[in-house]
Motif scaffolding. Structure first.
Motif, mmCIF file in Angstrom:
data_model
loop_
_atom_site.group_PDB
_atom_site.id
_atom_site.type_symbol
_atom_site.label_atom_id
_atom_site.label_comp_id
_atom_site.label_asym_id
_atom_site.label_seq_id
_atom_site.Cartn_x
_atom_site.Cartn_y
_atom_site.Cartn_z
ATOM 1 N N LEU A 54 2.969 -1.416 -4.481
ATOM 2 C CA LEU A 54 1.664 -1.505 -5.131
ATOM 3 C C LEU A 54 0.738 -0.430 -4.566
ATOM 4 N N ASP A 55 -0.155 0.025 -5.401
ATOM 5 C CA ASP A 55 -1.265 0.849 -4.924
ATOM 6 C C ASP A 55 -2.328 0.828 -6.019
ATOM 7 N N ILE A 56 -3.573 1.055 -5.621
ATOM 8 C CA ILE A 56 -4.651 1.075 -6.612
ATOM 9 C C ILE A 56 -4.887 2.484 -7.160
ATOM 10 N N GLN A 57 -4.151 3.478 -6.632
ATOM 11 C CA GLN A 57 -4.351 4.847 -7.111
ATOM 12 C C GLN A 57 -3.099 5.359 -7.823
ATOM 13 N N GLU A 58 -3.317 5.896 -9.038
ATOM 14 C CA GLU A 58 -2.194 6.450 -9.805
ATOM 15 C C GLU A 58 -1.482 7.548 -9.030
ATOM 16 N N GLN B 206 -1.920 -1.863 -9.042
ATOM 17 C CA GLN B 206 -2.793 -3.035 -8.874
ATOM 18 C C GLN B 206 -3.097 -3.259 -7.400
ATOM 19 N N SER B 207 -4.155 -4.007 -7.168
ATOM 20 C CA SER B 207 -4.539 -4.335 -5.798
ATOM 21 C C SER B 207 -3.573 -5.377 -5.234
ATOM 22 N N HIS B 208 -3.362 -5.317 -3.929
ATOM 23 C CA HIS B 208 -2.507 -6.322 -3.289
ATOM 24 C C HIS B 208 -3.217 -7.659 -3.132
ATOM 25 N N ARG B 209 -4.430 -7.743 -3.654
ATOM 26 C CA ARG B 209 -5.132 -9.025 -3.651
ATOM 27 C C ARG B 209 -4.228 -10.104 -4.272
ATOM 28 N N ASN C 125 0.231 -0.695 5.058
ATOM 29 C CA ASN C 125 -0.126 0.438 5.895
ATOM 30 C C ASN C 125 -1.559 0.773 5.485
ATOM 31 N N LEU C 126 -2.505 0.348 6.305
ATOM 32 C CA LEU C 126 -3.911 0.357 5.893
ATOM 33 C C LEU C 126 -4.504 1.767 5.945
ATOM 34 N N GLY C 127 -5.727 1.864 5.446
ATOM 35 C CA GLY C 127 -6.410 3.159 5.504
ATOM 36 C C GLY C 127 -6.432 3.843 4.152
ATOM 37 N N TYR C 128 -6.517 5.167 4.193
ATOM 38 C CA TYR C 128 -6.633 5.948 2.955
ATOM 39 C C TYR C 128 -5.388 6.773 2.709
ATOM 40 N N LEU C 129 -5.254 7.216 1.466
ATOM 41 C CA LEU C 129 -4.099 8.022 1.063
ATOM 42 C C LEU C 129 -4.120 9.351 1.817
ATOM 43 N N THR D 261 0.859 -1.196 0.000
ATOM 44 C CA THR D 261 0.000 0.000 0.000
ATOM 45 C C THR D 261 0.894 1.244 0.000
ATOM 46 N N CYS D 262 1.410 1.615 -1.152
ATOM 47 C CA CYS D 262 2.438 2.675 -1.209
ATOM 48 C C CYS D 262 1.996 4.012 -0.621
ATOM 49 N N GLY D 263 0.778 4.445 -0.929
ATOM 50 C CA GLY D 263 0.328 5.754 -0.438
ATOM 51 C C GLY D 263 1.292 6.853 -0.863
ATOM 52 N N ASN D 264 1.784 7.614 0.097
ATOM 53 C CA ASN D 264 2.735 8.693 -0.209
ATOM 54 C C ASN D 264 4.156 8.189 -0.412
ATOM 55 N N GLY D 265 4.375 6.901 -0.176
ATOM 56 C CA GLY D 265 5.678 6.311 -0.464
ATOM 57 C C GLY D 265 6.699 6.382 0.655
ATOM 58 N N LYS D 266 6.276 6.802 1.838
ATOM 59 C CA LYS D 266 7.263 6.922 2.925
ATOM 60 C C LYS D 266 7.798 5.539 3.329
ATOM 61 N N ASP D 267 6.880 4.591 3.451
ATOM 62 C CA ASP D 267 7.317 3.235 3.826
ATOM 63 C C ASP D 267 8.114 2.607 2.688
ATOM 64 N N THR D 268 7.675 2.862 1.454
ATOM 65 C CA THR D 268 8.385 2.298 0.289
ATOM 66 C C THR D 268 9.829 2.792 0.307
HETATM 67 C C1 LIG Z 1 -2.524 4.766 4.529
HETATM 68 S S1 LIG Z 1 -2.125 4.765 2.830
HETATM 69 C C2 LIG Z 1 -0.485 4.151 2.902
HETATM 70 C C3 LIG Z 1 0.478 5.157 3.487
HETATM 71 C C4 LIG Z 1 1.894 4.942 3.020
HETATM 72 N N1 LIG Z 1 2.461 3.723 3.529
HETATM 73 C C5 LIG Z 1 2.818 6.113 3.313
HETATM 74 O O1 LIG Z 1 3.886 5.902 3.908
HETATM 75 O O2 LIG Z 1 2.470 7.227 2.920
HETATM 76 C C6 LIG Z 1 -3.055 3.408 2.192
HETATM 77 C C7 LIG Z 1 -2.954 3.241 0.689
HETATM 78 O O3 LIG Z 1 -3.517 1.969 0.361
HETATM 79 C C8 LIG Z 1 -4.053 2.062 -0.942
HETATM 80 N N2 LIG Z 1 -4.953 0.927 -1.174
HETATM 81 C C9 LIG Z 1 -6.248 0.784 -0.813
HETATM 82 N N3 LIG Z 1 -6.700 -0.435 -1.175
HETATM 83 C C10 LIG Z 1 -5.660 -1.078 -1.795
HETATM 84 C C11 LIG Z 1 -5.496 -2.369 -2.379
HETATM 85 N N4 LIG Z 1 -6.497 -3.240 -2.427
HETATM 86 N N5 LIG Z 1 -4.299 -2.681 -2.909
HETATM 87 C C12 LIG Z 1 -3.257 -1.791 -2.863
HETATM 88 N N6 LIG Z 1 -3.365 -0.557 -2.323
HETATM 89 C C13 LIG Z 1 -4.540 -0.214 -1.776
HETATM 90 C C14 LIG Z 1 -4.709 3.427 -0.972
HETATM 91 O O4 LIG Z 1 -4.863 3.881 -2.292
HETATM 92 C C15 LIG Z 1 -3.714 4.268 -0.147
HETATM 93 O O5 LIG Z 1 -2.840 4.969 -0.979
#
Ligand SMILES: C[S@@+](CC[C@H](N)C(=O)[O-])C[C@H]1O[C@@H](n2cnc3c(N)ncnc32)[C@H](O)[C@@H]1O
Length: 189
Positions: A57-61, A83-86, A101-105, A32-39
């Motif tokens: 991976l992330d589902i949002q461009e 792509q989804s981490h499914r 890292n669950l939750g929203y971007l 769940t890359c999000g902002n990429g800090k963990d990546t």
């Molecule tokens: C809390 S953010 C991650 C924060 C990130 N680790 C950081 O350091 O900024 C959660 C991310 O999970 C992504 N996401 C939601 N459902 C997903 C899925 N099924 N597969 C991959 N990413 C997903 C969201 O788009 C969001 O960017």
């Protein structure tokens, strides 16, 4: 906040554990890359250890764009997948660390959040990919409705894993009820 010698947030603790687990040549995946800090942190640890394979991976461009920018400005390379981490991309070296890292971007659409069923399915499906001594690290946010449900479902499921195969622990700040918690699964054999 004042810095304490051990760790001051769940993410400090996570980083210390990631550093201990990752070895040269390993694959680390940020699901769940999000902002990429963990990546970025994963990439930096791999670099420090002498190199490895970083996937994100992330589902949002938008998330992948932000992550790519962060990696590029730090001189860290990795392969990012929209792509989804499914399901995870095929990998060719031991998967030592899988991070969620669950939750929203942060700063994005709060409605696009990780979902209980998908996250649970992803964790279940990828347990067998983790190499011996490897780890799954999951940051949970129980402060919003879907996050609380997701954390509960993960804790319930992970509590059932055979202790001979998996060591599972959950770090929660008892005096900070809304702070994220850290769920760690370490593969024993
Ligand atoms: C809390 S953010 C991650 C924060 C990130 N680790 C950081 O350091 O900024 C959660 C991310 O999970 C992504 N996401 C939601 N459902 C997903 C899925 N099924 N597969 C991959 N990413 C997903 C969201 O788009 C969001 O960017």
């Amino acid at each position: 906040m004042q810095q304490f010698p051990l760790f001051s947030s769940h993410i400090d603790l996570a980083h210390q554990l990631w550093e201990r687990v990752l070895q040269q040549g390993d694959t680390a995946i940020d699901a769940t890359c999000g902002n990429g800090k963990d990546t970025l942190k994963l990439g930096q640890i791999l670099q420090k250890k002498g190199g490895g394979h970083l996937l994100g991976l992330d589902i949002q461009e938008e998330a992948l764009r932000r992550t790519q920018e962060r990696l590029s400005s730090a001189g860290v390379s990795g392969s990012l997948f929209l792509q989804s981490h499914r399901s995870l991309p095929t990998i060719s070296s031991p998967l030592r660390l899988l991070v969620y890292n669950l939750g929203y971007l942060p700063g994005g659409d709060k409605k696009v959040t990780t979902q209980t069923e998908t996250t649970l399915e992803s964790v279940k499906n990828h347990l067998s990919l983790i190499t011996c001594g490897g780890m799954i690290s999951i940051t949970c946010y129980s402060g919003h409705e879907e996050g609380a449900k997701e954390e509960r479902a993960l804790l319930d499921y992970c509590s059932t894993l055979a202790p001979s195969e998996w060591s599972v622990c959950h770090h929660r700040w008892l005096n900070r009820p809304l702070a994220p918690s850290l769920l760690i699964l370490q593969k024993n054999i």
